[in-house]
Design an enzyme around this catalytic site. Sequence first.
Site, PDB file in Angstrom:
ATOM      1  N   ARG A 202      11.259  -0.440  11.182  1.00  0.00           N
ATOM      2  CA  ARG A 202      10.210  -0.246  12.180  1.00  0.00           C
ATOM      3  C   ARG A 202      10.317  -1.288  13.277  1.00  0.00           C
ATOM      4  O   ARG A 202      10.626  -2.440  13.003  1.00  0.00           O
ATOM      5  CB  ARG A 202       8.837  -0.351  11.498  1.00  0.00           C
ATOM      6  CG  ARG A 202       8.363   0.938  10.915  1.00  0.00           C
ATOM      7  CD  ARG A 202       7.140   0.756  10.052  1.00  0.00           C
ATOM      8  NE  ARG A 202       6.034   0.047  10.689  1.00  0.00           N
ATOM      9  CZ  ARG A 202       4.853  -0.139  10.118  1.00  0.00           C
ATOM     10  NH1 ARG A 202       4.620   0.331   8.899  1.00  0.00           N
ATOM     11  NH2 ARG A 202       3.903  -0.807  10.744  1.00  0.00           N
TER      12      ARG A 202
ATOM     13  N   ARG B 172      -0.187  -8.863  13.861  1.00  0.00           N
ATOM     14  CA  ARG B 172      -0.742  -7.887  12.907  1.00  0.00           C
ATOM     15  C   ARG B 172      -1.596  -8.610  11.857  1.00  0.00           C
ATOM     16  O   ARG B 172      -2.635  -8.106  11.442  1.00  0.00           O
ATOM     17  CB  ARG B 172       0.402  -7.093  12.248  1.00  0.00           C
ATOM     18  CG  ARG B 172       1.112  -6.175  13.255  1.00  0.00           C
ATOM     19  CD  ARG B 172       2.481  -5.724  12.784  1.00  0.00           C
ATOM     20  NE  ARG B 172       2.444  -4.786  11.687  1.00  0.00           N
ATOM     21  CZ  ARG B 172       3.498  -4.480  10.927  1.00  0.00           C
ATOM     22  NH1 ARG B 172       4.673  -5.060  11.157  1.00  0.00           N
ATOM     23  NH2 ARG B 172       3.387  -3.610   9.967  1.00  0.00           N
TER      24      ARG B 172
ATOM     25  N   ARG C 132      12.055  -4.643   5.064  1.00  0.00           N
ATOM     26  CA  ARG C 132      11.623  -3.256   4.783  1.00  0.00           C
ATOM     27  C   ARG C 132      12.461  -2.238   5.545  1.00  0.00           C
ATOM     28  O   ARG C 132      12.746  -2.394   6.720  1.00  0.00           O
ATOM     29  CB  ARG C 132      10.146  -3.094   5.180  1.00  0.00           C
ATOM     30  CG  ARG C 132       9.684  -1.645   5.168  1.00  0.00           C
ATOM     31  CD  ARG C 132       8.191  -1.526   5.060  1.00  0.00           C
ATOM     32  NE  ARG C 132       7.473  -1.966   6.234  1.00  0.00           N
ATOM     33  CZ  ARG C 132       6.141  -1.967   6.314  1.00  0.00           C
ATOM     34  NH1 ARG C 132       5.410  -1.567   5.287  1.00  0.00           N
ATOM     35  NH2 ARG C 132       5.556  -2.379   7.413  1.00  0.00           N
TER      36      ARG C 132
ATOM     37  N   LYS D  56       0.829  -1.220   0.000  1.00  0.00           N
ATOM     38  CA  LYS D  56       0.000   0.000   0.000  1.00  0.00           C
ATOM     39  C   LYS D  56       0.859   1.265   0.000  1.00  0.00           C
ATOM     40  O   LYS D  56       0.652   2.188  -0.776  1.00  0.00           O
ATOM     41  CB  LYS D  56      -0.937   0.015   1.230  1.00  0.00           C
ATOM     42  CG  LYS D  56      -1.803  -1.228   1.355  1.00  0.00           C
ATOM     43  CD  LYS D  56      -2.676  -1.202   2.590  1.00  0.00           C
ATOM     44  CE  LYS D  56      -1.927  -1.166   3.913  1.00  0.00           C
ATOM     45  NZ  LYS D  56      -1.148  -2.390   4.206  1.00  0.00           N
TER      46      LYS D  56
ATOM     47  N   ARG E  27      -9.820   0.185   9.395  1.00  0.00           N
ATOM     48  CA  ARG E  27      -9.345  -1.177   9.676  1.00  0.00           C
ATOM     49  C   ARG E  27     -10.373  -1.986  10.436  1.00  0.00           C
ATOM     50  O   ARG E  27     -10.109  -3.147  10.750  1.00  0.00           O
ATOM     51  CB  ARG E  27      -8.070  -1.081  10.516  1.00  0.00           C
ATOM     52  CG  ARG E  27      -6.776  -1.324   9.723  1.00  0.00           C
ATOM     53  CD  ARG E  27      -5.675  -1.010  10.666  1.00  0.00           C
ATOM     54  NE  ARG E  27      -4.432  -1.646  10.485  1.00  0.00           N
ATOM     55  CZ  ARG E  27      -3.350  -1.032  10.004  1.00  0.00           C
ATOM     56  NH1 ARG E  27      -3.424   0.191   9.531  1.00  0.00           N
ATOM     57  NH2 ARG E  27      -2.200  -1.647  10.000  1.00  0.00           N
TER      58      ARG E  27
HETATM   59  P1  ADP Z   1       2.385  -1.757   3.267  1.00  0.00           P
HETATM   60  O1  ADP Z   1       2.349  -0.257   3.157  1.00  0.00           O
HETATM   61  O2  ADP Z   1       1.176  -2.396   2.638  1.00  0.00           O
HETATM   62  O3  ADP Z   1       2.621  -2.246   4.673  1.00  0.00           O
HETATM   63  P2  ADP Z   1       4.879  -1.526   1.750  1.00  0.00           P
HETATM   64  O4  ADP Z   1       4.457  -0.768   0.542  1.00  0.00           O
HETATM   65  O5  ADP Z   1       5.638  -0.775   2.787  1.00  0.00           O
HETATM   66  O6  ADP Z   1       3.612  -2.282   2.396  1.00  0.00           O
HETATM   67  O7  ADP Z   1       5.731  -2.775   1.245  1.00  0.00           O
HETATM   68  C1  ADP Z   1       6.349  -3.662   2.190  1.00  0.00           C
HETATM   69  C2  ADP Z   1       7.758  -4.010   1.701  1.00  0.00           C
HETATM   70  O8  ADP Z   1       7.672  -4.774   0.506  1.00  0.00           O
HETATM   71  C3  ADP Z   1       8.596  -2.780   1.367  1.00  0.00           C
HETATM   72  O9  ADP Z   1       9.924  -3.017   1.784  1.00  0.00           O
HETATM   73  C4  ADP Z   1       8.482  -2.651  -0.162  1.00  0.00           C
HETATM   74  O10 ADP Z   1       9.674  -2.093  -0.723  1.00  0.00           O
HETATM   75  C5  ADP Z   1       8.281  -4.095  -0.601  1.00  0.00           C
HETATM   76  N1  ADP Z   1       7.310  -4.222  -1.703  1.00  0.00           N
HETATM   77  C6  ADP Z   1       6.215  -3.459  -1.934  1.00  0.00           C
HETATM   78  N2  ADP Z   1       5.548  -3.897  -3.033  1.00  0.00           N
HETATM   79  C7  ADP Z   1       6.235  -4.977  -3.492  1.00  0.00           C
HETATM   80  C8  ADP Z   1       6.046  -5.890  -4.581  1.00  0.00           C
HETATM   81  N3  ADP Z   1       4.990  -5.762  -5.399  1.00  0.00           N
HETATM   82  N4  ADP Z   1       6.943  -6.887  -4.736  1.00  0.00           N
HETATM   83  C9  ADP Z   1       7.996  -7.023  -3.880  1.00  0.00           C
HETATM   84  N5  ADP Z   1       8.237  -6.187  -2.822  1.00  0.00           N
HETATM   85  C10 ADP Z   1       7.358  -5.192  -2.632  1.00  0.00           C
HETATM   86  P1  AMP Z   2       0.690   0.363   9.711  1.00  0.00           P
HETATM   87  O1  AMP Z   2       1.756   1.406   9.575  1.00  0.00           O
HETATM   88  O2  AMP Z   2      -0.493   0.619   8.821  1.00  0.00           O
HETATM   89  O3  AMP Z   2       1.233  -1.044   9.574  1.00  0.00           O
HETATM   90  O4  AMP Z   2       0.141   0.500  11.209  1.00  0.00           O
HETATM   91  C1  AMP Z   2       0.980   0.319  12.318  1.00  0.00           C
HETATM   92  C2  AMP Z   2       0.134   0.140  13.587  1.00  0.00           C
HETATM   93  O5  AMP Z   2      -0.613   1.346  13.851  1.00  0.00           O
HETATM   94  C3  AMP Z   2      -0.912  -0.963  13.546  1.00  0.00           C
HETATM   95  O6  AMP Z   2      -0.363  -2.236  13.862  1.00  0.00           O
HETATM   96  C4  AMP Z   2      -1.905  -0.484  14.602  1.00  0.00           C
HETATM   97  O7  AMP Z   2      -1.438  -0.715  15.917  1.00  0.00           O
HETATM   98  C5  AMP Z   2      -1.904   1.027  14.390  1.00  0.00           C
HETATM   99  N1  AMP Z   2      -2.928   1.467  13.409  1.00  0.00           N
HETATM  100  C6  AMP Z   2      -2.683   2.073  12.205  1.00  0.00           C
HETATM  101  N2  AMP Z   2      -3.846   2.357  11.587  1.00  0.00           N
HETATM  102  C7  AMP Z   2      -4.835   1.930  12.415  1.00  0.00           C
HETATM  103  C8  AMP Z   2      -6.261   1.921  12.321  1.00  0.00           C
HETATM  104  N3  AMP Z   2      -6.898   2.419  11.265  1.00  0.00           N
HETATM  105  N4  AMP Z   2      -6.952   1.400  13.380  1.00  0.00           N
HETATM  106  C9  AMP Z   2      -6.325   0.917  14.464  1.00  0.00           C
HETATM  107  N5  AMP Z   2      -4.993   0.855  14.594  1.00  0.00           N
HETATM  108  C10 AMP Z   2      -4.244   1.369  13.581  1.00  0.00           C
END
Ligand code: ADP
Ligand code: AMP
Length: 246
Positions: A192, A203, A159, A45, A120
């Site tokens: 992170r 998660r 990541r 995302k 969520r």
């Molecule tokens: P989200 O925001 O859904 O948690 P991210 O966009 O941060 O996910 O992606 C998670 C990790 O995977 C990042 O390190 C990113 O560079 C990598 N990534 C994202 N999209 C792809 C893909 N289509 N194929 C392989 N790796 C990806």
């Molecule tokens: P994310 O960066 O989207 O992976 O979110 C990191 C953490 O923030 C999650 O594991 C939750 O603890 C909290 N969080 C983010 N967005 C929400 C949401 N919409 N509702 C509840 N918790 C959230």
Amino acid sequence: MASSSAVDLADIPSVDLMTELLRRMKCSTKPDKRLILIGPPGSGKGTQSPIIKDDYCLCHLATGDMLRASVAAKTPLGIKAKEAMDKGELVSDDLVVGIIDEAIKKPSCQKGFILDGFPRTVVQAEKLDEMLEKQGTKIDKVLNFAIDDAILEERITGRWIHPSSGRTYHTKFAPPKVPGVDDVTGEPLIQRKDDTAAVLKSRLEAFHRQTEPVIDYYGKKGVVAHLHADKPPKEVTNEVQKVLSS
Ligand code: ADP
Ligand code: AMP
């Protein structure tokens, strides 16, 4: 008299003014869009959001990023959110609904928004729809980043992020030019605290139990588009662009 913090346009380089002017001209021709990106952690995302944001001149609102900033700044909201975040559980609906209610009114969200990581829970979705109804708007599209859990551990543990911009890298799939350093600013990247295999388990559990029902909620309204989020990033971008132009 102008306040001392006011920006004097004469101080801004012409090239920056022109770039901003061109951006605004391009944006004025784009349709408004109110989008939700739903998918488990690591589904891509945050990787796709900046591309959609630039294509459609939207604001990108990632509740996870906003909450992490509050935790780092030790605000009352951050203090309340920290424990649940560290454990990979969701924070309370009221906390995040409050953040979004305020954020979507910002001028940068005038042409619409990308909600990344919100709603969520079904309660959050209902509250969001109420907010939008009051503004006379609604969600145009929900992009479902569909992907198998098995792929996510490698994505999450590899990541690296640039906290102030939200730019995302991956040691294997999207490495920075210099390891550990942001390509644009040269600032250090971080991992992170919750991007571990152990916290990912909670998660994912939260995603399946509390967030997947949100996909059905919007499915009934006929606005969900399903993406193959396991494909390489460019192919996912192509799918997103197809969905948004239809
Ligand atoms: P989200 O925001 O859904 O948690 P991210 O966009 O941060 O996910 O992606 C998670 C990790 O995977 C990042 O390190 C990113 O560079 C990598 N990534 C994202 N999209 C792809 C893909 N289509 N194929 C392989 N790796 C990806
Ligand atoms: P994310 O960066 O989207 O992976 O979110 C990191 C953490 O923030 C999650 O594991 C939750 O603890 C909290 N969080 C983010 N967005 C929400 C949401 N919409 N509702 C509840 N918790 C959230």
